[in-house]
Design a protein around this motif. Sequence first.
Motif, PDB file in Angstrom:
ATOM      1  N   GLY A 525       7.095 -13.403  11.765  1.00  0.00           N
ATOM      2  CA  GLY A 525       8.051 -12.631  12.541  1.00  0.00           C
ATOM      3  C   GLY A 525       7.932 -11.131  12.368  1.00  0.00           C
ATOM      4  N   GLU A 526       7.272 -10.673  11.306  1.00  0.00           N
ATOM      5  CA  GLU A 526       7.116  -9.226  11.099  1.00  0.00           C
ATOM      6  C   GLU A 526       6.031  -8.627  11.988  1.00  0.00           C
ATOM      7  OE1 GLU A 526       4.408 -11.363   8.258  1.00  0.00           O
ATOM      8  OE2 GLU A 526       6.456 -11.590   8.998  1.00  0.00           O
ATOM      9  N   GLY A 527       5.296  -9.481  12.702  1.00  0.00           N
ATOM     10  CA  GLY A 527       4.264  -8.987  13.618  1.00  0.00           C
ATOM     11  C   GLY A 527       3.172  -8.216  12.905  1.00  0.00           C
ATOM     12  N   THR A 528       2.873  -7.025  13.411  1.00  0.00           N
ATOM     13  CA  THR A 528       1.833  -6.185  12.802  1.00  0.00           C
ATOM     14  C   THR A 528       2.357  -5.392  11.604  1.00  0.00           C
ATOM     15  OG1 THR A 528       2.328  -4.354  14.298  1.00  0.00           O
ATOM     16  CG2 THR A 528       0.618  -5.909  14.998  1.00  0.00           C
ATOM     17  N   PHE A 529       3.644  -5.488  11.335  1.00  0.00           N
ATOM     18  CA  PHE A 529       4.246  -4.651  10.289  1.00  0.00           C
ATOM     19  C   PHE A 529       4.169  -5.352   8.934  1.00  0.00           C
ATOM     20  CE2 PHE A 529       6.059  -3.251  14.291  1.00  0.00           C
ATOM     21  CZ  PHE A 529       5.788  -1.887  14.225  1.00  0.00           C
ATOM     22  N   VAL A 530       2.940  -5.517   8.477  1.00  0.00           N
ATOM     23  CA  VAL A 530       2.636  -6.201   7.221  1.00  0.00           C
ATOM     24  C   VAL A 530       2.431  -5.162   6.126  1.00  0.00           C
ATOM     25  CG1 VAL A 530       0.991  -7.727   6.059  1.00  0.00           C
ATOM     26  CG2 VAL A 530       1.559  -8.094   8.476  1.00  0.00           C
ATOM     27  N   GLY A 531       2.961  -5.430   4.937  1.00  0.00           N
ATOM     28  CA  GLY A 531       2.757  -4.519   3.819  1.00  0.00           C
ATOM     29  C   GLY A 531       3.309  -3.138   4.103  1.00  0.00           C
ATOM     30  N   TYR A 532       2.506  -2.106   3.754  1.00  0.00           N
ATOM     31  CA  TYR A 532       3.004  -0.732   3.895  1.00  0.00           C
ATOM     32  C   TYR A 532       3.366  -0.387   5.327  1.00  0.00           C
ATOM     33  CZ  TYR A 532      -1.597   0.858   5.620  1.00  0.00           C
ATOM     34  OH  TYR A 532      -2.748   1.054   6.362  1.00  0.00           O
ATOM     35  N   ARG A 533       2.743  -1.032   6.295  1.00  0.00           N
ATOM     36  CA  ARG A 533       3.100  -0.782   7.691  1.00  0.00           C
ATOM     37  C   ARG A 533       4.574  -1.094   7.934  1.00  0.00           C
ATOM     38  NH1 ARG A 533      -2.247  -2.118   7.602  1.00  0.00           N
ATOM     39  NH2 ARG A 533      -3.613  -1.290   9.260  1.00  0.00           N
ATOM     40  N   GLY A 534       5.043  -2.178   7.349  1.00  0.00           N
ATOM     41  CA  GLY A 534       6.439  -2.557   7.514  1.00  0.00           C
ATOM     42  C   GLY A 534       7.388  -1.678   6.724  1.00  0.00           C
ATOM     43  N   TYR A 535       7.031  -1.359   5.481  1.00  0.00           N
ATOM     44  CA  TYR A 535       7.888  -0.486   4.682  1.00  0.00           C
ATOM     45  C   TYR A 535       8.005   0.894   5.331  1.00  0.00           C
ATOM     46  CZ  TYR A 535       7.365  -3.943   0.924  1.00  0.00           C
ATOM     47  OH  TYR A 535       7.379  -5.091   0.165  1.00  0.00           O
ATOM     48  N   ASP A 536       6.874   1.428   5.797  1.00  0.00           N
ATOM     49  CA  ASP A 536       6.890   2.756   6.416  1.00  0.00           C
ATOM     50  C   ASP A 536       7.691   2.757   7.720  1.00  0.00           C
ATOM     51  OD1 ASP A 536       5.319   3.604   4.358  1.00  0.00           O
ATOM     52  OD2 ASP A 536       3.480   3.843   5.524  1.00  0.00           O
ATOM     53  N   ALA A 537       7.522   1.728   8.523  1.00  0.00           N
ATOM     54  CA  ALA A 537       8.210   1.681   9.812  1.00  0.00           C
ATOM     55  C   ALA A 537       9.722   1.622   9.638  1.00  0.00           C
ATOM     56  CB  ALA A 537       7.726   0.476  10.621  1.00  0.00           C
ATOM     57  N   ARG A 538      10.161   0.969   8.580  1.00  0.00           N
ATOM     58  CA  ARG A 538      11.605   0.862   8.326  1.00  0.00           C
ATOM     59  C   ARG A 538      12.114   1.976   7.419  1.00  0.00           C
ATOM     60  NH1 ARG A 538      12.548  -4.491   5.599  1.00  0.00           N
ATOM     61  NH2 ARG A 538      10.457  -4.126   4.787  1.00  0.00           N
ATOM     62  N   GLU A 539      11.200   2.884   7.030  1.00  0.00           N
ATOM     63  CA  GLU A 539      11.538   3.944   6.083  1.00  0.00           C
ATOM     64  C   GLU A 539      12.183   3.357   4.836  1.00  0.00           C
ATOM     65  OE1 GLU A 539      13.825   6.869   8.156  1.00  0.00           O
ATOM     66  OE2 GLU A 539      12.118   7.542   9.352  1.00  0.00           O
ATOM     67  N   GLN A 540      11.588   2.255   4.370  1.00  0.00           N
ATOM     68  CA  GLN A 540      12.096   1.511   3.227  1.00  0.00           C
ATOM     69  C   GLN A 540      11.568   2.137   1.927  1.00  0.00           C
ATOM     70  OE1 GLN A 540      14.003  -1.663   3.253  1.00  0.00           O
ATOM     71  NE2 GLN A 540      14.259  -0.872   1.175  1.00  0.00           N
ATOM     72  N   GLU A 541      12.473   2.504   1.040  1.00  0.00           N
ATOM     73  CA  GLU A 541      12.063   3.035  -0.250  1.00  0.00           C
ATOM     74  C   GLU A 541      11.381   1.942  -1.062  1.00  0.00           C
ATOM     75  OE1 GLU A 541      13.936   5.227  -4.226  1.00  0.00           O
ATOM     76  OE2 GLU A 541      15.249   4.610  -2.565  1.00  0.00           O
ATOM     77  N   VAL A 542      10.281   2.291  -1.724  1.00  0.00           N
ATOM     78  CA  VAL A 542       9.572   1.336  -2.572  1.00  0.00           C
ATOM     79  C   VAL A 542       9.433   1.930  -3.963  1.00  0.00           C
ATOM     80  CG1 VAL A 542       8.308   0.391  -0.590  1.00  0.00           C
ATOM     81  CG2 VAL A 542       7.267   2.225  -1.968  1.00  0.00           C
ATOM     82  N   LEU A 543       9.053   1.080  -4.921  1.00  0.00           N
ATOM     83  CA  LEU A 543       8.868   1.578  -6.281  1.00  0.00           C
ATOM     84  C   LEU A 543       7.531   2.302  -6.402  1.00  0.00           C
ATOM     85  CD1 LEU A 543      10.044   1.733  -9.123  1.00  0.00           C
ATOM     86  CD2 LEU A 543       8.836  -0.406  -9.649  1.00  0.00           C
ATOM     87  N   TYR A 544       6.445   1.626  -5.978  1.00  0.00           N
ATOM     88  CA  TYR A 544       5.112   2.226  -5.987  1.00  0.00           C
ATOM     89  C   TYR A 544       4.446   1.900  -4.651  1.00  0.00           C
ATOM     90  CZ  TYR A 544       5.846   2.271 -11.059  1.00  0.00           C
ATOM     91  OH  TYR A 544       6.356   2.465 -12.316  1.00  0.00           O
ATOM     92  N   PRO A 545       4.058   2.901  -3.896  1.00  0.00           N
ATOM     93  CA  PRO A 545       3.503   2.647  -2.566  1.00  0.00           C
ATOM     94  C   PRO A 545       2.051   2.182  -2.602  1.00  0.00           C
ATOM     95  CG  PRO A 545       3.554   4.998  -2.993  1.00  0.00           C
ATOM     96  CD  PRO A 545       4.230   4.346  -4.156  1.00  0.00           C
ATOM     97  N   PHE A 546       1.618   1.608  -1.513  1.00  0.00           N
ATOM     98  CA  PHE A 546       0.213   1.265  -1.305  1.00  0.00           C
ATOM     99  C   PHE A 546      -0.647   2.517  -1.538  1.00  0.00           C
ATOM    100  CE2 PHE A 546      -3.394   1.356   1.650  1.00  0.00           C
ATOM    101  CZ  PHE A 546      -4.029   0.160   1.365  1.00  0.00           C
ATOM    102  N   GLY A 547      -1.749   2.351  -2.271  1.00  0.00           N
ATOM    103  CA  GLY A 547      -2.647   3.468  -2.534  1.00  0.00           C
ATOM    104  C   GLY A 547      -2.265   4.336  -3.701  1.00  0.00           C
ATOM    105  N   TYR A 548      -1.196   3.966  -4.413  1.00  0.00           N
ATOM    106  CA  TYR A 548      -0.680   4.803  -5.498  1.00  0.00           C
ATOM    107  C   TYR A 548      -1.462   4.592  -6.783  1.00  0.00           C
ATOM    108  CZ  TYR A 548       2.709   6.410  -9.040  1.00  0.00           C
ATOM    109  OH  TYR A 548       3.325   7.032 -10.096  1.00  0.00           O
ATOM    110  N   GLY A 549      -1.577   5.654  -7.556  1.00  0.00           N
ATOM    111  CA  GLY A 549      -2.186   5.597  -8.877  1.00  0.00           C
ATOM    112  C   GLY A 549      -2.299   6.998  -9.439  1.00  0.00           C
ATOM    113  N   LEU A 550      -2.004   7.150 -10.719  1.00  0.00           N
ATOM    114  CA  LEU A 550      -2.042   8.447 -11.383  1.00  0.00           C
ATOM    115  C   LEU A 550      -3.352   8.635 -12.131  1.00  0.00           C
ATOM    116  CD1 LEU A 550       1.583   8.429 -12.875  1.00  0.00           C
ATOM    117  CD2 LEU A 550       0.819   9.503 -10.737  1.00  0.00           C
ATOM    118  N   SER A 551      -3.519   9.818 -12.725  1.00  0.00           N
ATOM    119  CA  SER A 551      -4.730  10.185 -13.450  1.00  0.00           C
ATOM    120  C   SER A 551      -4.336  11.008 -14.659  1.00  0.00           C
ATOM    121  CB  SER A 551      -5.665  10.987 -12.535  1.00  0.00           C
ATOM    122  OG  SER A 551      -6.762  11.524 -13.245  1.00  0.00           O
TER     123      SER A 551
END
Length: 616
Positions: A525-551
Amino acid sequence: MPSTIEVEASAAVAQLALSEKASLGGGSSFWESSAARGVPSFVMSDGPHGLRRQEGSAADHLGLGASSPATCFPPAVGLGQSWDGELMERVGAALARESQDQGVDVLLGPGINIKRDPRCGRNFEYLSEDPFLTSHLATPWVNGLQGGGVGASLKHFAANNAEFDRMRLSSDVADRPLREIYLRAFERVIRDAHPWTVMCSYNRINGVLASQNKFLLTDVLRRDWGFQGAVISDWGAVGDRVAAVAAGLDLQMPGDTGFFNASVVDAVLNGTLDERDVDRAATAVARTALLARYHRRDVSVDYTVHHALAREAATRSIALLKNDGALLPLDRSGRIAVIGAFAVEPRYQGGGSSHVRVTDLDIPLTEIRAAAPQATVEHAVGFTTDGSGGSDALCSEAVERARNSDVAVVFLGLAESNESEGFDRDTIDLPVEQLAVLEAVVAVQPNTVVVLSAGGVLHLAPVHALVPAILSGGLLGHGCGAAIANVLFGAVNPSGRLTETIPLRVQDAPSYLNFPGEHSRAVYGEGTFVGYRGYDAREQEVLYPFGYGLSYTTFAFEDLAVEPGNDGLAVKVSIRNTGSTAGREIVQIYASKVDSAVSRAPRELVVVPCEVVNAG
């Protein structure tokens, strides 16, 4: 593919009787195809991150039977966090050498299904929630493997995103998300890397079994994408060979007693199956067998070299999620408390068909002591991993070790019994006894580092709130111990990046209400809004986003320029290391189409170059 093999395969099949052609469509044993006049057999074996070569009565597809020792590289959940195509190719090449050495012609991998929901029990075997990143990593893996003369088997085709009721479940997905999310990685790998085989999945797609799905196996795979290889079934996925051959299946695995072969012959004779479909299937199998014979070579494997590669791959796969106050890297002296059962019995691979019997294993506690010989390193188990619950005595010992240390390193994660092929998780929570120990340790030792080992996303909000530093490697293969020590003490600067979003809570996942499904149907039912696509489209706050990592260092991006190119847009950017430590940065470029006539995610990953930048 050598053109002579095409000719030879067609010629060999042309001189076979109908019964012989039908026999090529079924395996001769659990791991081997059938031979016929002019057509040799070929041997297949699991798995994507390490060879699981079985012979004789040990054969099984659940990872229960004995197998020959092999290198266990990081499973996809870990290796994917490297975002490194060149590393993927080297791992593929190493797997080819071990396969050649053990007489395996086709290795059953890579697994490139999309991580639709964080609760999927087999997410450890898949690369990402994003199809572009998945293909970016899987293509060089296939090139490395096949460059070494061993065929790949791209799996599981298609929309196989849950383990629940997997032999019957129908993935009910609309055409756009099917094409743009769940088939996109398959298409790119097939077009760019030309895998020898594709493995169809157990599930149904919009009500039709994958093994009998003409739309997928013929219309999309062969007509639209130009696939020239063989379509093989997942083990036990075929219930009706005649319908499967008509739809585009070439090889049913494992072997049977001849019933299905006879059913194909009968169907041709009574006019319910076109013999041309049998010819197509037999030719595809013959082509694969001849390719295998053409590429067989005598090799020797230096497992110490492969162990070093496994360590390198594991090190590059570790993501630094938090490092408040620059607690990491640790000093190599002083008093260090190492807490957790996973420090001495590491969780480094997934359960099920991909389970590898390892040639060697780095123990984290041993490697920490070796990396810091001047330090006093003491260990406490802290908790059990067998589901028996917490122990006051174990927790008290952990607290005492932490109290008397300068820093505590706490290993948390999931045991194999918590996640595996064959079932999905009901929750993404860490076991309560582990969190209880962590809380007690932090109460007496604020300088606490958490090291995570798990094949799927975890609910990390409580951990994030408690500790200043967190390392996550997913599952790191048998080089896990040295890799963790290298990053803890700064011998290697962490550069891993998350390949899937870590939400604040599982209920925030775009697929939450539609997973795993009910009454043998899963509505996407989420259609194309899978993973970060869905969080971003809903402006949903996340703990650690897709692509995240420190150095352990910092980078500056300068002089960004976007210019028209021959094949689209050319993006140029300068990267400068502004810290004091050499580091590897992963440049992630996202694009959006603001005037789209259909609903789209605000941004989608389109380019992933990696750069090593020296300090200064």
